[in-house]
Design an enzyme around this catalytic site. Sequence first.
Site, PDB file in Angstrom:
ATOM      1  N   SER A  34       0.847  -1.185   0.000  1.00 48.47           N
ATOM      2  CA  SER A  34       0.000   0.000   0.000  1.00 48.47           C
ATOM      3  C   SER A  34       0.886   1.239   0.000  1.00 48.47           C
ATOM      4  O   SER A  34       2.054   1.178  -0.397  1.00 48.47           O
ATOM      5  CB  SER A  34      -0.934  -0.014   1.222  1.00 48.47           C
ATOM      6  OG  SER A  34      -1.936   0.977   1.097  1.00 48.47           O
ATOM      7  N   ASN A  35       0.332   2.363   0.413  1.00 48.49           N
ATOM      8  CA  ASN A  35       1.090   3.613   0.476  1.00 48.49           C
ATOM      9  C   ASN A  35       0.576   4.462   1.626  1.00 48.49           C
ATOM     10  O   ASN A  35      -0.314   4.041   2.371  1.00 48.49           O
ATOM     11  CB  ASN A  35       1.015   4.359  -0.859  1.00 48.49           C
ATOM     12  CG  ASN A  35      -0.419   4.658  -1.257  1.00 48.49           C
ATOM     13  OD1 ASN A  35      -1.124   5.409  -0.583  1.00 48.49           O
ATOM     14  ND2 ASN A  35      -0.872   4.066  -2.358  1.00 48.49           N
ATOM     15  N   ARG A  36       1.129   5.655   1.784  1.00 47.77           N
ATOM     16  CA  ARG A  36       0.867   6.473   2.962  1.00 47.77           C
ATOM     17  C   ARG A  36      -0.347   7.399   2.838  1.00 47.77           C
ATOM     18  O   ARG A  36      -0.583   8.218   3.727  1.00 47.77           O
ATOM     19  CB  ARG A  36       2.107   7.315   3.291  1.00 47.77           C
ATOM     20  CG  ARG A  36       3.332   6.489   3.644  1.00 47.77           C
ATOM     21  CD  ARG A  36       4.516   7.397   3.974  1.00 47.77           C
ATOM     22  NE  ARG A  36       5.744   6.641   4.191  1.00 47.77           N
ATOM     23  CZ  ARG A  36       6.107   6.080   5.340  1.00 47.77           C
ATOM     24  NH1 ARG A  36       5.305   6.189   6.392  1.00 47.77           N
ATOM     25  NH2 ARG A  36       7.241   5.428   5.448  1.00 47.77           N
TER      26      ARG A  36
END
Length: 223
Positions: A34-36
């Site tokens: 995923s990412n932030r």
Amino acid sequence: HFEPEARMSVLKPRRIVITAGPTLEAIDPVRFLSNRSSGKQGYAIAEVLAQRGGDVVLISGPTCLDAPECVTRIGVESARDMFDAVENALPADVFIAVAAVADWRPETTSSLKADKADAHGILKLVQNPDILHAISNRIENRPALVVGFAAETHDVLSRARAKRARKGCDWLLANDVSGDAMGGADNEIILITDTEETHWPRCAKSKIAARLADALEAKLSKA
């Protein structure tokens, strides 16, 4: 700026589809890529446009945020889920791709928790659907206005200009995420259209959302 009644009259007939948050790409039942992204900017935009009368559909990856009032929220997990949800939400007058969609996903997903020794084989990556490009280049049911975001850590303006040309979207909002922009409360934007580039200084994401709403109203009032 429009008076409140004029704002309502401009957006009230319009269906606006917005994506927000990250996507989650499963490796196995307990691990994912995923990412932030926090989803805060997309949710702020959805809230402002709904307050001004838009028929807003918010397609959101996993976040900790509550759906704004008067917004239809569709929760998704992966990039492919988000792509399908966007397609199903069309036709729309405006599409705003705020979500930080994962560019890649594991080629295969294990149905059981994988052993550490299997990591190399499991983490072979393939590209996810490019939602912004796909919607920008639709022949049928293309929204009249397609707006993208470019989250960059360097060469922000040049990379954003190239992204807008590559994707084929009408507008692109570039932001520098080398600090805390993805999870923080503030943002700084360069709005790139076919005629101009406008800098919006760093401010609360709610104010960025209001400025985008103003720009959309001005554009749609001329349509």
